[in-house]
Design a protein around this motif. Sequence first.
Motif, PDB file in Angstrom:
ATOM      1  N   GLU A   1       0.826  -1.206   0.000  1.00  0.00           N
ATOM      2  CA  GLU A   1       0.000   0.000   0.000  1.00  0.00           C
ATOM      3  C   GLU A   1       0.863   1.260   0.000  1.00  0.00           C
ATOM      4  O   GLU A   1       0.621   2.205  -0.754  1.00  0.00           O
ATOM      5  CB  GLU A   1      -0.924  -0.012   1.218  1.00  0.00           C
ATOM      6  N   LYS A   2       1.897   1.274   0.828  1.00  0.00           N
ATOM      7  CA  LYS A   2       2.748   2.458   0.939  1.00  0.00           C
ATOM      8  C   LYS A   2       3.624   2.633  -0.300  1.00  0.00           C
ATOM      9  O   LYS A   2       3.771   3.737  -0.833  1.00  0.00           O
ATOM     10  CB  LYS A   2       3.618   2.356   2.191  1.00  0.00           C
ATOM     11  N   ALA A   3       4.201   1.530  -0.770  1.00  0.00           N
ATOM     12  CA  ALA A   3       5.115   1.616  -1.913  1.00  0.00           C
ATOM     13  C   ALA A   3       4.398   2.028  -3.191  1.00  0.00           C
ATOM     14  O   ALA A   3       4.964   2.731  -4.025  1.00  0.00           O
ATOM     15  CB  ALA A   3       5.817   0.279  -2.114  1.00  0.00           C
ATOM     16  N   CYS A   4       3.141   1.611  -3.338  1.00  0.00           N
ATOM     17  CA  CYS A   4       2.419   1.850  -4.587  1.00  0.00           C
ATOM     18  C   CYS A   4       1.517   3.084  -4.539  1.00  0.00           C
ATOM     19  O   CYS A   4       0.883   3.414  -5.544  1.00  0.00           O
ATOM     20  CB  CYS A   4       1.566   0.634  -4.946  1.00  0.00           C
ATOM     21  N   GLN A   5       1.466   3.746  -3.384  1.00  0.00           N
ATOM     22  CA  GLN A   5       0.481   4.812  -3.187  1.00  0.00           C
ATOM     23  C   GLN A   5       0.514   5.880  -4.272  1.00  0.00           C
ATOM     24  O   GLN A   5      -0.511   6.271  -4.810  1.00  0.00           O
ATOM     25  CB  GLN A   5       0.688   5.461  -1.816  1.00  0.00           C
ATOM     26  N   TRP A   6       1.714   6.365  -4.612  1.00  0.00           N
ATOM     27  CA  TRP A   6       1.822   7.462  -5.583  1.00  0.00           C
ATOM     28  C   TRP A   6       2.340   6.996  -6.934  1.00  0.00           C
ATOM     29  O   TRP A   6       2.655   7.806  -7.796  1.00  0.00           O
ATOM     30  CB  TRP A   6       2.747   8.561  -5.031  1.00  0.00           C
ATOM     31  N   CYS A   7       2.428   5.692  -7.129  1.00  0.00           N
ATOM     32  CA  CYS A   7       2.995   5.165  -8.377  1.00  0.00           C
ATOM     33  C   CYS A   7       2.041   5.393  -9.543  1.00  0.00           C
ATOM     34  O   CYS A   7       0.848   5.090  -9.463  1.00  0.00           O
ATOM     35  CB  CYS A   7       3.296   3.673  -8.224  1.00  0.00           C
ATOM     36  N   LYS A   8       2.572   5.901 -10.657  1.00  0.00           N
ATOM     37  CA  LYS A   8       1.767   6.165 -11.841  1.00  0.00           C
ATOM     38  C   LYS A   8       1.675   4.946 -12.765  1.00  0.00           C
ATOM     39  O   LYS A   8       0.991   4.994 -13.784  1.00  0.00           O
ATOM     40  CB  LYS A   8       2.349   7.351 -12.603  1.00  0.00           C
ATOM     41  N   ALA A   9       2.376   3.888 -12.403  1.00  0.00           N
ATOM     42  CA  ALA A   9       2.398   2.699 -13.276  1.00  0.00           C
ATOM     43  C   ALA A   9       1.563   1.556 -12.706  1.00  0.00           C
ATOM     44  O   ALA A   9       1.684   0.420 -13.161  1.00  0.00           O
ATOM     45  CB  ALA A   9       3.837   2.236 -13.481  1.00  0.00           C
ATOM     46  N   LYS A  10       0.714   1.838 -11.708  1.00  0.00           N
ATOM     47  CA  LYS A  10      -0.061   0.767 -11.074  1.00  0.00           C
ATOM     48  C   LYS A  10      -0.874  -0.035 -12.083  1.00  0.00           C
ATOM     49  O   LYS A  10      -0.952  -1.254 -12.006  1.00  0.00           O
ATOM     50  CB  LYS A  10      -1.011   1.356 -10.012  1.00  0.00           C
ATOM     51  N   ALA A  11      -1.525   0.666 -13.006  1.00  0.00           N
ATOM     52  CA  ALA A  11      -2.434  -0.019 -13.931  1.00  0.00           C
ATOM     53  C   ALA A  11      -1.730  -1.072 -14.774  1.00  0.00           C
ATOM     54  O   ALA A  11      -2.338  -2.081 -15.150  1.00  0.00           O
ATOM     55  CB  ALA A  11      -3.113   1.010 -14.839  1.00  0.00           C
ATOM     56  N   LYS A  12      -0.444  -0.868 -15.073  1.00  0.00           N
ATOM     57  CA  LYS A  12       0.282  -1.792 -15.947  1.00  0.00           C
ATOM     58  C   LYS A  12       1.334  -2.607 -15.194  1.00  0.00           C
ATOM     59  O   LYS A  12       2.180  -3.238 -15.823  1.00  0.00           O
ATOM     60  CB  LYS A  12       0.960  -1.014 -17.080  1.00  0.00           C
ATOM     61  N   CYS A  13       1.276  -2.602 -13.883  1.00  0.00           N
ATOM     62  CA  CYS A  13       2.300  -3.290 -13.088  1.00  0.00           C
ATOM     63  C   CYS A  13       2.004  -4.790 -12.996  1.00  0.00           C
ATOM     64  O   CYS A  13       1.016  -5.191 -12.373  1.00  0.00           O
ATOM     65  CB  CYS A  13       2.368  -2.685 -11.692  1.00  0.00           C
ATOM     66  N   PRO A  14       2.837  -5.635 -13.595  1.00  0.00           N
ATOM     67  CA  PRO A  14       2.606  -7.084 -13.529  1.00  0.00           C
ATOM     68  C   PRO A  14       2.653  -7.621 -12.105  1.00  0.00           C
ATOM     69  O   PRO A  14       1.901  -8.523 -11.753  1.00  0.00           O
ATOM     70  CB  PRO A  14       3.751  -7.669 -14.376  1.00  0.00           C
ATOM     71  N   ALA A  15       3.536  -7.053 -11.268  1.00  0.00           N
ATOM     72  CA  ALA A  15       3.668  -7.538  -9.893  1.00  0.00           C
ATOM     73  C   ALA A  15       2.399  -7.269  -9.101  1.00  0.00           C
ATOM     74  O   ALA A  15       1.950  -8.095  -8.306  1.00  0.00           O
ATOM     75  CB  ALA A  15       4.874  -6.880  -9.222  1.00  0.00           C
ATOM     76  N   LEU A  16       1.794  -6.100  -9.296  1.00  0.00           N
ATOM     77  CA  LEU A  16       0.567  -5.752  -8.585  1.00  0.00           C
ATOM     78  C   LEU A  16      -0.601  -6.593  -9.091  1.00  0.00           C
ATOM     79  O   LEU A  16      -1.454  -7.034  -8.313  1.00  0.00           O
ATOM     80  CB  LEU A  16       0.273  -4.261  -8.750  1.00  0.00           C
ATOM     81  N   ALA A  17      -0.655  -6.820 -10.394  1.00  0.00           N
ATOM     82  CA  ALA A  17      -1.710  -7.681 -10.953  1.00  0.00           C
ATOM     83  C   ALA A  17      -1.573  -9.105 -10.418  1.00  0.00           C
ATOM     84  O   ALA A  17      -2.576  -9.754 -10.084  1.00  0.00           O
ATOM     85  CB  ALA A  17      -1.626  -7.673 -12.475  1.00  0.00           C
TER      86      ALA A  17
END
Length: 279
Positions: free
Chosen positions: A117-133
């Motif tokens: 949650e903290k690491a990805c909070q301001w990330c602009k690449a969330k939508a295309k992040c394979p690790a998050l998916a």
Amino acid sequence: LVETRVDFSDWVSEGFGTCDAMILSGDTLNIVDLKYGKGVRVDAEENTQAVLYALGALSDFGMIYNINRVTVAICQPRLDHISEWSLSRDELMRWGERIKQGADLALSENAPRIPSEKACQWCKAKAKCPALAKLTEETILSGFDSVDSPNPDTLSDAQLRAALDSKKLILAWLESVEDLIKSRLDAGLPFAGFKLVAGRSLRAWRDEKSAEIALVEALGDDAHTTKLISVAQAEKALGKAGAAMLEGLIVKPEGAPTIAPESDKRPAINISAKDFDCV
């Protein structure tokens, strides 16, 4: 020193920042960081940004001044919040070593992607992040017997906790995916299976003044409504001096129970079967 550039590239390659305020007093280095936002409360203790500023300042001034202690402070005036944390020079250097190891790993060619949650909070690449998916798939879908009709009753306590721990992160990912697709559709680009449609809207007066004249003539005083201002609006209108008159007029009811992690500073609410009437 105010608004001073600090260089901490000895710990993070090409790393630098701007320290809002830096005060050298005796053998103590004070680092002050202003946070004007009010969306996220920030504490000074173990704050990596403040530690990096302190390391940069130590690199710049450590040979000139005998610095043995560092105090970092986070000031958030819009949240009426000031937080301080003090550590020795040796403790600061140990922090620097840990940060350097993490920075070297993060900047390596095959750096591991570890969503949080903290690491990805301001990330602009969330939508295309394979690790998050992948995290979403492993956390949510793998625990269900049927993906088409998932039933939480089939999950173990460990799976339920994993899902709840990742709720905000997964929701943020889903929102970023939706935003990305909407931006494509807004640009006139097709996206298979989805389209832009008009959202729900509310009726409004074509000309508010004309409507007011007509309604006052037809309804009289009933054409207008009045509502008492809120506590916050009253405090703002009265100012600090006048707000004293509100004492005794304000009550803060207990909020509805909500789930929070055990690390939350609020005390737990103890609920038992005795709290409920027998049926």
